[in-house]
Design an enzyme around this catalytic site. Structure first.
Site, PDB file in Angstrom:
ATOM      1  CB  SER A 144      -1.402   9.739   3.212  1.00  0.00           C
ATOM      2  OG  SER A 144      -0.963   8.710   2.354  1.00  0.00           O
ATOM      3  CE1 TYR A 157      -6.312   9.466   0.574  1.00  0.00           C
ATOM      4  CE2 TYR A 157      -4.052   8.903   0.002  1.00  0.00           C
ATOM      5  CZ  TYR A 157      -5.097   8.898   0.911  1.00  0.00           C
ATOM      6  OH  TYR A 157      -4.920   8.325   2.164  1.00  0.00           O
TER       7      TYR A 157
END
Ligand SMILES: NC(=O)c1ccc[n+]([C@@H]2O[C@H](COP(=O)([O-])OP(=O)(O)OC[C@H]3O[C@@H](n4cnc5c(N)ncnc54)[C@H](O)[C@@H]3O)[C@@H](O)[C@H]2O)c1
Length: 263
Positions: A144, A157
């Site tokens: 990401s 995350y």
């Protein structure tokens, strides 16, 4: 559409979700036999339907990517049905909580690391011998933009997606000589369920702001392209990296972010 995956078998994890389903559609449209993996078999009906429409064979396997026995099972089912595997899209992931570090729940931190990091690790670990048997293959891991930059309220995350890049580089080092390539993709916000959840969490963290903040507008404004990406745009990059056209691409970290990390 080209036919880069005719005669090939590709496993997609998180195949019931936004990016995974788009990847199934893309691989199937280019001729791949599909092994669609997600936590439960029932939401994988969409993936099976897409494969059927494309005229390719597909199976759905309910499996938890963070469980070693489940990972061995989804790979085993792929091999027994299709005789081998050519590619793994290691894509299943969760967003965890949206909270400052001091308030971030420990158990959620552990869960995010388990799914996003251990899940990718186990996928690589157990697919490697299968790809080796085939004489080579490709793995694409979903990181990401959160794997490249920090964020105050999604620490688990961010940490997990940085770790995915580390694992990708380890895989490239370990397997290049055997014709197995491992690359990572780093999408910016993409229009899926995960973004709806993150938007909700960000809104809740901005309750104290003096002026109400339009979270979606703020996120979009942080992307030079001025919009979220689509799952199909990510799937196009993943398919390229998985294909023989990317034969010299290994250990790479590929942003697909409308320019978000270019500043
Ligand atoms: N949507 C975004 O903005 C964005 C941006 C960058 C990276 N990503 C990454 O892309 C990947 C796909 O996300 P998405 O946006 O499609 O989200 P999504 O929530 O639509 O899909 C994720 C899928 O993974 C599955 N999953 C979760 N835990 C699992 C487990 N333990 N075992 C098997 N399957 C599991 C879910 O059931 C779901 O179907 C994730 O790794 C995510 O972190 C998403």
């Amino acid at each position: 559409m080209s036919e880069r995956f005719v005669g090939k078998t590709v496993i997609v994890t998180g195949a019931a979700g936004g990016i995974g389903l788009a990847a199934v559609e893309r691989f199937a449209s280019e001729g791949a036999q599909i092994v669609a993996v997600d936590l439960k078999q029932s939401p994988l009906e969409d993936a099976l339907a897409l494969a059927k429409t494309a005229g390719v064979d597909a199976i759905a396997v309910g499996a938890d990517v963070s469980d070693a026995a489940d990972v061995r099972r989804y790979i085993g089912e792929a091999v027994s049905r299709f005789g081998g595997v050519d590619g793994l899209f290691n894509n299943a992931g969760i967003e965890g909580a949206v909270a400052p570090i001091e308030e971030y729940p420990d158990d959620v931190f552990d869960k995010v690391m388990s799914v996003n990091v251990k899940g990718v690790f186990l996928g690589m670990k157990h697919i490697a011998p299968v790809l080796r048997n085939r004489g080579g293959g490709a793995i694409v891991n979903t990181s990401s933009v959160a794997g490249l930059t920090g964020n105050a309220v999604i620490s688990a995350y961010v940490a997990s997606k940085h770790a995915v890049i580390g694992l990708t580089r380890c895989g490239a080092q370990a397997y290049a000589a055997e014709g197995i390539r491992v690359n990572a993709v780093c999408p910016s916000p993409i229009d899926t369920r995960m973004m709806r959840s993150l938007e909700e969490g960000l809104r809740a963290n901005m309750d104290d702001a003096e002026e109400p903040v339009d979270v979606v507008a703020a996120m979009q404004a942080s992307i030079p392209a001025g919009r979220y990406g689509t799952p199909a745009e990510v799937a196009a990059l993943v398919a390229f990296l998985m294909s023989d056209e990317a034969s010299f691409m290994n250990g790479g970290v590929h942003t697909i972010d409308g320019g978000m990390t270019s500043a």
